[in-house]
Design an enzyme around this catalytic site. Structure first.
Site, PDB file in Angstrom:
ATOM      1  N   ILE A  49      65.529  26.584  14.916  1.00  0.00           N
ATOM      2  CA  ILE A  49      66.507  27.298  14.099  1.00  0.00           C
ATOM      3  C   ILE A  49      67.336  26.251  13.364  1.00  0.00           C
ATOM      4  O   ILE A  49      67.410  25.097  13.776  1.00  0.00           O
ATOM      5  CB  ILE A  49      67.406  28.240  14.928  1.00  0.00           C
ATOM      6  CG1 ILE A  49      68.142  27.486  16.036  1.00  0.00           C
ATOM      7  CG2 ILE A  49      66.601  29.393  15.498  1.00  0.00           C
ATOM      8  CD1 ILE A  49      69.075  28.369  16.859  1.00  0.00           C
ATOM      9  N   ASP A  50      67.961  26.660  12.273  1.00  0.00           N
ATOM     10  CA  ASP A  50      68.697  25.733  11.427  1.00  0.00           C
ATOM     11  C   ASP A  50      69.867  25.089  12.162  1.00  0.00           C
ATOM     12  O   ASP A  50      70.413  25.665  13.113  1.00  0.00           O
ATOM     13  CB  ASP A  50      69.232  26.447  10.180  1.00  0.00           C
ATOM     14  CG  ASP A  50      68.125  27.002   9.307  1.00  0.00           C
ATOM     15  OD1 ASP A  50      67.031  26.427   9.321  1.00  0.00           O
ATOM     16  OD2 ASP A  50      68.365  28.009   8.613  1.00  0.00           O
ATOM     17  N   LYS A  51      70.258  23.941  11.689  1.00  0.00           N
ATOM     18  CA  LYS A  51      71.362  23.186  12.283  1.00  0.00           C
ATOM     19  C   LYS A  51      72.601  24.055  12.469  1.00  0.00           C
ATOM     20  O   LYS A  51      73.214  24.066  13.531  1.00  0.00           O
ATOM     21  CB  LYS A  51      71.694  21.984  11.392  1.00  0.00           C
ATOM     22  CG  LYS A  51      72.984  21.268  11.770  1.00  0.00           C
ATOM     23  CD  LYS A  51      73.349  20.217  10.731  1.00  0.00           C
ATOM     24  CE  LYS A  51      74.725  19.628  11.022  1.00  0.00           C
ATOM     25  NZ  LYS A  51      75.148  18.663   9.983  1.00  0.00           N
ATOM     26  N   THR A  94      72.894  27.293  12.474  1.00  0.00           N
ATOM     27  CA  THR A  94      72.659  28.589  13.104  1.00  0.00           C
ATOM     28  C   THR A  94      72.727  28.389  14.613  1.00  0.00           C
ATOM     29  O   THR A  94      72.207  27.407  15.133  1.00  0.00           O
ATOM     30  CB  THR A  94      71.279  29.150  12.709  1.00  0.00           C
ATOM     31  OG1 THR A  94      71.241  29.348  11.291  1.00  0.00           O
ATOM     32  CG2 THR A  94      70.996  30.472  13.407  1.00  0.00           C
ATOM     33  N   ARG A 141      68.318  34.013   5.587  1.00  0.00           N
ATOM     34  CA  ARG A 141      69.256  33.567   4.554  1.00  0.00           C
ATOM     35  C   ARG A 141      68.740  33.898   3.150  1.00  0.00           C
ATOM     36  O   ARG A 141      69.491  34.406   2.309  1.00  0.00           O
ATOM     37  CB  ARG A 141      69.513  32.070   4.710  1.00  0.00           C
ATOM     38  CG  ARG A 141      70.139  31.719   6.044  1.00  0.00           C
ATOM     39  CD  ARG A 141      70.060  30.248   6.367  1.00  0.00           C
ATOM     40  NE  ARG A 141      70.952  29.447   5.530  1.00  0.00           N
ATOM     41  CZ  ARG A 141      71.020  28.129   5.575  1.00  0.00           C
ATOM     42  NH1 ARG A 141      70.235  27.454   6.420  1.00  0.00           N
ATOM     43  NH2 ARG A 141      71.866  27.470   4.794  1.00  0.00           N
TER      44      ARG A 141
END
Length: 363
Positions: free
Chosen positions: A170-172, A174, A273
Site C-alpha cells: 500500500i502507498d506510503k 496510506t 485514488r
C-alpha cells in the site's frame, strides 16, 4: 509464457519506493530488474546457474537455483530454469517482485503493530508515512527495515530473499493492513489468491463532494499519466493500462465531503485514488491528485480556516486499508482481519461531524 503475455511498462509504484517495474506479466506481477548480463558472442553453451555464479561472486549456486525456481531468472524476456543453456548474445536478467535494495538492509528497531503472526505469515497494520521498501532516498526507516529487526533471531527469514516477505503493498501515506509471508510456499499461495481476486480488502476513504448514488462500481483501466510520470490515471482505451474495478458504498455524507467504503476487485497502483478522481471525487488532502485544495464548500474565511485545520489534522490522503481477508496458505482456514481508523482520520471525521452539526443547528 509467450511474447504476447509479457509487456514492458513504465508504471510507478509509490508504495514500494518510487521505482518503476521493468516488466508486468499477464497475471499482474510487477517485476523489477536487479541484474543484467549479456553473453558474449564467443560464449560456450553453459547452464545459466553456472553462467551467473561466476559473475555474482557473493552469491552461491544454490541461491541462484532457488531464484530460478522462484521465476526470478529471465533470458531474452522469459523465465527459465537453472538448467537453461546460455547461448551467445543471450540477455540474462535477474528480476524480483520488489525494487532493488541499493544498500544492505539494516535491521532497525521500528515498532510494528502486528495484528496476527504464526509460522507461515504475519499481518501488520502499517501506519501512514511508513515507506514499505528501501530505495530512492528512503534507505532506512522502512517497513522492510522493521521486518529485518523483527526476524533478526530467525535464521529461516532472509529479508533480501525474494521468495519471502510482503505479498502486496500500500502507498506510503496510506495506513492499514498488509500480509507478510514467512515461507516461500506461503508467498506463492497468498500471491495466487491476490491474482485470482479471492482476497477480501476494504478501504475507508474521505473524498471531496457528494454522491448521487448510495453505492456503485467504478471500472476503468489504469496506467501512468503521460503528462505526469508521478501520477496514474484512468483510460477509456482497453488497450492502455491494466483493468481495474472498485466497488464503493457511501458510509456518511457531510455535504462537501463523503466517507466511503471501497472494496477492491483488483489491486492497481493508486487504484482508489485515481478511480475516485475520475468520478470527480479526489481523496481529501491527496496532494498527488489535487485533493489538498478546497474543492467544495463556501468562500468564507471561516470555512477556509476550518479546512486548513482539517488538512493539518490529517496531513495525508484520507485513506485506510481497514480489512484484509484470505485463505491461510497452510491450514486452508478463511481468515479476516480488521483494524480501526487511525487517530488522524478519526480526529478528521470528528471535525466534520462538529462542522455539519453546527450547520444544521444554525438553519
Amino acid at each position: 509464457m509467450n511474447d504476447e503475455e509479457l509487456r514492458l511498462v513504465e508504471e510507478s509504484e509509490e508504495s514500494a519506493s518510487g521505482a518503476i517495474p521493468t516488466f508486468v506479466t499477464e497475471d499482474g506481477r510487477e517485476l523489477y530488474e536487479h541484474f543484467r548480463f549479456t553473453a558474449e558472442k564467443g560464449q560456450q553453451m553453459v547452464r545459466v546457474d553456472k553462467f551467473l555464479v561466476v559473475r555474482m561472486e557473493k552469491t552461491s549456486r544454490n541461491r541462484i537455483q532457488q531464484a530460478a525456481d522462484a521465476g526470478c531468472i529471465w533470458v531474452n524476456g522469459r523465465p527459465v530454469k537453472s538448467s537453461y543453456k546460455v547461448k551467445p548474445d543471450d540477455k540474462v536478467v535477474i528480476v524480483m517482485d520488489r525494487p532493488r535494495y541499493e544498500c544492505e538492509i539494516i535491521a532497525e528497531d521500528i515498532p510494528l503493530d502486528i495484528v496476527y503472526e504464526d509460522d507461515a505469515l504475519l499481518v501488520v497494520n502499517k501506519p501512514a508515512g511508513l515507506v514499505v521498501h528501501p530505495g530512492h532516498g528512503n534507505y532506512s526507516g522502512t517497513l522492510v527495515n522493521a521486518l529485518a529487526w523483527h526476524f533478526r533471531d530467525n535464521p529461516e527469514y532472509d529479508v533480501s530473499d525474494p521468495r519471502l516477505g510482503l505479498v502486496h503493498r500500500i502507498d506510503k501515506d496510506t495506513s492499514g493492513l498488509l500480509v507478510v509471508a514467512k515461507t516461500p510456499e506461503a508467498k506463492t499461495l497468498l500471491g495466487k489468491q491476490f491474482f485470482d481476486k479471492t482476497t477480501r480488502r476494504e478501504y475507508n476513504a474521505l473524498v471531496w463532494g457528494d454522491f448521487k448514488e448510495d453505492s456503485g462500481t467504478i471500472i476503468g483501466n489504469i496506467a501512468r499519466n503521460p503528462r505526469n510520470k508521478l501520477q496514474m490515471m484512468v483510460f477509456d482505451d482497453p488497450e492502455i493500462g491494466k483493468p481495474a474495478v472498485t466497488h464503493y458504498e457511501v458510509m456518511k455524507r457531510y455535504g462537501y465531503v463523503t466517507l466511503v467504503k471501497c472494496v477492491l476487485e483488483t489491486g492497481r497502483t493508486h487504484q482508489i485514488r485515481v478511480h475516485m478522481l475520475s468520478q470527480g471525487h479526489p481523496l481529501f488532502n491527496d496532494e498527488r491528485y489535487g485533493g489538498e485544495k478546497i474543492l467544495r464548500g463556501t468562500t468564507s474565511g471561516a470555512y477556509r480556516h476550518f479546512i486548513n485545520n482539517c488538512f493539518e489534522t490529517c496531513p495525508r490522503q484520507a485513506l485506510h486499508a481497514r480489512t484484509l481477508g484470505f485463505r491461510h496458505p497452510v491450514t486452508g482456514e478463511e481468515m479476516d482481519f480488521e483494524t480501526p481508523l487511525p487517530q488522524d482520520m478519526q480526529d478528521l471525521l470528528m471535525k466534520w461531524d462538529t462542522f455539519t452539526e453546527s450547520k444544521e443547528t444554525s438553519k
